[in-house]
Write a protein that holds these residues in place. Structure first.
Motif: not given
Length: 318
Positions: A115, A118-119, A122, A145, A147, A151-152, A154, A300, A304, A307
């Motif tokens: 995750v 992924t953050a 993104h 992860g 999106v 938005e992420l 999780p 990331g 996270a 945000r």
């Protein structure tokens, strides 16, 4: 201008890294220690405390408003605990509580390492500008992860998007997770190498039997090495197509050591996706290599915690 910073912690089986990260994703202060992965819980926590102490000794520390943690999993964000497979001393270890105490009560956000990657992708990487994405790390294991809607996502425990343990072969080989035919059991680096060796591929004089060596052999035209990557690509494509059918993603971003094989992985992956992603709403999925590299975990983890807000601005809570 005294803008807010976020402290980021990246916990893996090899290293524990920390950084102070600004609103543009720049790592202003860094600290790192080897992970004492074979030691007891408190020794591992000692390494975490050391990197945090190094950060808090910086004159910039006063601008930190939150701490983000990306950890090898499983993690349980709802309980604030981590149980990394490759750190046996930590089982249900209360990392959020312990880090919170170490940083004087700043808010702490925990996510799994897939995750966190992924953050990062993104916010600043290959998934930037996409509202719906699956990002994957294909390495010793396979993580990921999501999106969704910009938005992420999780999930309640911080593990949503864990594509490595989607089963793509109903009667496949048992996976260490307890299931069968998981993406990870077919597409991870060690499994690519294992399958090539079982099918008769032999390492060169240096004895290197890694997935990278299999990729080099595949580049030179070795049919057994090519077939092992073809099978890994097929498993990844099936997992991506299943994810897309479920939640409608626009792009799949793939990082980790195995992605370093380049076209040896991506060419058969794109071909296999045409066979699996056949529904009208998932036919157009883009596939791209990750671009954030080794800093993805820290960037990331910061994203996270903060945000990431619209347009790539960090909206720090706290």
């Amino acid at each position: 201008m005294h803008t807010d910073l976020v402290a980021a912690l990246d916990v893996g089986g090899t290293k524990i890294a920390a950084a102070l990260v600004d609103g543009d994703g720049a790592l202003l202060v860094r600290a790192q220690r080897p992970t004492p992965a074979r030691e007891g819980a408190e020794t591992v926590m000692g390494a975490v405390a050391e990197v945090l102490a190094e950060l808090s000794g910086s004159p910039l520390w006063g601008r930190a408003t939150a701490v983000g943690i990306g950890s090898a999993g499983p993690v349980d964000a709802s309980a604030g605990t981590v149980s990394p497979v490759n750190v046996p001393g930590w089982r249900d270890f209360p990392l959020v509580e312990r880090v919170g105490k170490a940083v004087g009560g700043l808010p702490v956000e925990l996510v799994g390492d897939g995750v966190a990657m992924t953050a990062a992708e993104h916010w600043l990487g290959a998934a930037r500008g996409y509202d719906n994405a699956l990002c994957m790390v294909v390495s010793t294991g396979v993580g990921g992860g999501l999106v969704l809607g910009g938005e992420l996502h999780p999930g309640p425990t911080g593990n949503a998007g864990h594509i490595g343990h989607v089963s793509v072969d109903l009667d496949g080989a048992p996976c260490p997770c307890g299931s069968r035919g998981c993406v990870e059991r077919i597409a991870s680096g060690p499994n690519i190498a294992r399958r090539a060796l079982e099918a008769g591929w032999r390492p060169g004089p240096d004895g290197d039997a890694s997935a990278a060596a299999v990729a080099a052999a595949a580049r030179a035209g070795d049919p057994v090495a090519l077939a092992s990557f073809e099978r890994a690509a097929q498993a990844l494509a099936a997992g991506i197509a299943a994810t897309a059918a479920l939640v409608e993603i626009d792009i799949a971003v793939i990082g980790g050591g195995v992605a370093g094989a380049g076209d040896i992985l991506f060419a058969p992956l794109r071909r296999a996706l045409q066979r699996y992603a056949t529904l009208s709403f998932i036919r157009q999925i883009e596939v791209a290599p990750a671009v954030m590299g080794t800093d993805a975990g820290l960037v990331g983890a910061a994203a996270a915690a903060a945000r990431v807000g619209p347009g790539g601005a960090v909206a720090v809570r706290g």
